[in-house]
Design a protein around this motif. Structure first.
Motif, mmCIF file in Angstrom:
data_model
loop_
_atom_site.group_PDB
_atom_site.id
_atom_site.type_symbol
_atom_site.label_atom_id
_atom_site.label_comp_id
_atom_site.label_asym_id
_atom_site.label_seq_id
_atom_site.Cartn_x
_atom_site.Cartn_y
_atom_site.Cartn_z
ATOM 1 N N PRO A 69 -7.986 -29.718 -1.821
ATOM 2 C CA PRO A 69 -6.872 -30.397 -1.263
ATOM 3 C C PRO A 69 -6.099 -29.682 -0.220
ATOM 4 N N VAL A 70 -5.775 -28.336 -0.659
ATOM 5 C CA VAL A 70 -4.934 -27.522 0.275
ATOM 6 C C VAL A 70 -5.475 -27.631 1.647
ATOM 7 N N GLU A 71 -6.852 -27.129 1.635
ATOM 8 C CA GLU A 71 -7.834 -26.894 2.849
ATOM 9 C C GLU A 71 -7.794 -28.174 3.606
ATOM 10 N N GLU A 72 -7.942 -29.234 2.963
ATOM 11 C CA GLU A 72 -8.042 -30.716 3.597
ATOM 12 C C GLU A 72 -6.705 -30.944 4.363
ATOM 13 N N MET A 73 -5.836 -30.508 3.911
ATOM 14 C CA MET A 73 -4.400 -31.143 4.309
ATOM 15 C C MET A 73 -4.234 -30.240 5.675
ATOM 16 N N VAL A 74 -4.715 -29.239 5.815
ATOM 17 C CA VAL A 74 -4.364 -28.217 6.825
ATOM 18 C C VAL A 74 -5.694 -28.696 7.825
ATOM 19 N N GLN A 75 -6.747 -28.995 7.638
ATOM 20 C CA GLN A 75 -7.573 -29.644 8.426
ATOM 21 C C GLN A 75 -7.202 -31.182 8.992
ATOM 22 N N ALA A 76 -6.719 -32.013 8.153
ATOM 23 C CA ALA A 76 -6.080 -33.017 8.621
ATOM 24 C C ALA A 76 -4.958 -33.035 9.615
ATOM 25 N N ARG B 148 -16.054 -32.958 4.535
ATOM 26 C CA ARG B 148 -14.427 -32.774 4.342
ATOM 27 C C ARG B 148 -14.100 -33.364 3.087
ATOM 28 N N LEU B 149 -15.044 -34.364 2.518
ATOM 29 C CA LEU B 149 -14.625 -34.919 1.124
ATOM 30 C C LEU B 149 -14.748 -33.755 0.070
ATOM 31 N N ARG B 150 -15.529 -32.679 0.176
ATOM 32 C CA ARG B 150 -15.622 -31.673 -0.676
ATOM 33 C C ARG B 150 -14.820 -30.545 -0.521
ATOM 34 N N ASN B 151 -13.889 -30.664 0.497
ATOM 35 C CA ASN B 151 -12.615 -29.617 0.633
ATOM 36 C C ASN B 151 -11.648 -29.705 -0.219
ATOM 37 N N ARG C 94 -20.216 -48.627 4.987
ATOM 38 C CA ARG C 94 -20.255 -47.160 4.787
ATOM 39 C C ARG C 94 -19.091 -46.424 4.775
ATOM 40 N N LEU C 95 -18.209 -46.800 6.002
ATOM 41 C CA LEU C 95 -16.943 -46.277 6.114
ATOM 42 C C LEU C 95 -15.883 -46.610 5.144
ATOM 43 N N SER C 96 -16.186 -47.950 4.689
ATOM 44 C CA SER C 96 -15.210 -48.467 3.560
ATOM 45 C C SER C 96 -15.196 -47.895 2.524
ATOM 46 N N ALA C 97 -16.559 -47.330 1.966
ATOM 47 C CA ALA C 97 -16.604 -46.394 0.821
ATOM 48 C C ALA C 97 -16.119 -45.005 0.954
ATOM 49 N N LEU C 98 -16.435 -44.619 2.126
ATOM 50 C CA LEU C 98 -16.134 -43.144 2.624
ATOM 51 C C LEU C 98 -14.255 -43.180 2.583
ATOM 52 N N ASN C 99 -13.762 -44.103 3.082
ATOM 53 C CA ASN C 99 -12.450 -44.179 3.309
ATOM 54 C C ASN C 99 -11.677 -44.477 1.535
ATOM 55 N N PHE D 167 -7.428 -37.719 -1.905
ATOM 56 C CA PHE D 167 -6.352 -36.932 -1.113
ATOM 57 C C PHE D 167 -5.134 -37.534 -0.913
ATOM 58 N N GLY D 168 -5.167 -38.705 -0.978
ATOM 59 C CA GLY D 168 -3.895 -39.691 -1.142
ATOM 60 C C GLY D 168 -3.473 -39.927 0.496
ATOM 61 N N TYR D 169 -4.174 -39.784 1.192
ATOM 62 C CA TYR D 169 -3.922 -40.314 2.586
ATOM 63 C C TYR D 169 -5.478 -40.537 3.364
ATOM 64 N N PRO D 170 -5.336 -41.244 4.547
ATOM 65 C CA PRO D 170 -6.459 -41.736 5.143
ATOM 66 C C PRO D 170 -7.189 -40.392 5.968
ATOM 67 N N PHE D 171 -8.395 -40.517 6.077
ATOM 68 C CA PHE D 171 -9.094 -39.532 6.707
ATOM 69 C C PHE D 171 -8.775 -39.341 8.086
ATOM 70 N N ILE D 172 -8.561 -38.162 8.623
ATOM 71 C CA ILE D 172 -8.191 -38.087 10.118
ATOM 72 C C ILE D 172 -8.958 -37.244 10.735
ATOM 73 N N ILE D 173 -9.502 -37.679 11.925
ATOM 74 C CA ILE D 173 -10.227 -36.789 12.631
ATOM 75 C C ILE D 173 -10.024 -36.950 14.373
ATOM 76 N N ALA D 174 -10.129 -35.905 15.009
ATOM 77 C CA ALA D 174 -9.777 -36.039 16.280
ATOM 78 C C ALA D 174 -11.235 -36.592 17.127
ATOM 79 N N LEU D 175 -11.170 -38.020 17.199
ATOM 80 C CA LEU D 175 -12.235 -38.734 17.726
ATOM 81 C C LEU D 175 -12.577 -38.412 19.033
ATOM 82 N N HIS D 176 -11.571 -37.766 19.923
ATOM 83 C CA HIS D 176 -11.830 -37.363 21.395
ATOM 84 C C HIS D 176 -12.645 -36.307 21.423
#
Length: 182
Positions: free
Chosen positions: A150-157, A145-148, A109-114, A121-130
């Protein structure tokens, strides 16, 4: 390389260190981005870890688009095929939620999402796992976040990168959470 906790970081020692040693001391905070560690080290001295965390946030959010992409692409994807290639900090963060060695179903599942995220977006999904309670919360964030835009997602990342870096800094300096968590 098995996970190991990062060594303590003294702000006084960081301030007194040679430029090369200061970069090495900051390297675990900024995932595979020695250029960013150099930039931060060049801003010494720091009064305390909170001042360093504030500079870290301002510096990351003010990066040029090319620097932002460089920083984001330095991070591993979630549940990579070769978890031993992640930094010790990433191994620990991903390992806490079982992402360093997930079940085959979660890995698929994660491989498909990655793949979807990287293509979009051109970079890996980054989330603050802590800041994530469990894997279900991570998956919900990932899919949402896949629906964001691109500009909004970069800010999120980038905000998540800041959260990860400040949490690492807090752990290394023995302080409570420094800065704003995402």
């Amino acid at each position: 390389m098995p996970y190991r906790e990062q060594p303590p970081l003294s702000i006084a020692a960081l301030n007194a260190a040679s430029p090369e040693d200061a970069v090495a001391m900051l390297a675990p905070v900024v995932e595979r981005s020695p250029w960013l560690a150099r930039r931060l080290a060049g801003a010494r001295p720091f009064a305390d870890a909170a001042q360093l965390a504030a500079l870290l946030r301002r510096t990351i959010m003010a990066l040029s688009r090319d620097e932002r992409l460089l920083l984001l692409r330095a991070h591993p994807e979630l549940a990579p095929a070769t978890p031993e290639t992640m930094t010790a900090a990433s191994q620990g963060e991903q390992g806490r939620l079982g992402l360093a060695h997930p079940s085959p179903a979660i890995a698929g599942r994660l491989s498909a999402l990655n793949r979807q995220y990287s293509e979009r977006f051109g970079y890996p999904f980054i989330i603050a796992l802590h800041a994530m309670q469990d894997l279900d919360a991570v998956l919900a964030q990932f899919e949402g976040r896949l629906r964001n835009d691109p500009v909004e997602e970069m800010v999120q990342a980038l905000s998540n990168v800041v959260s990860v870096a400040t949490a690492r800094l807090a752990r290394m300096t023995g302080g409570a959470a420094i800065g704003e968590a995402v």
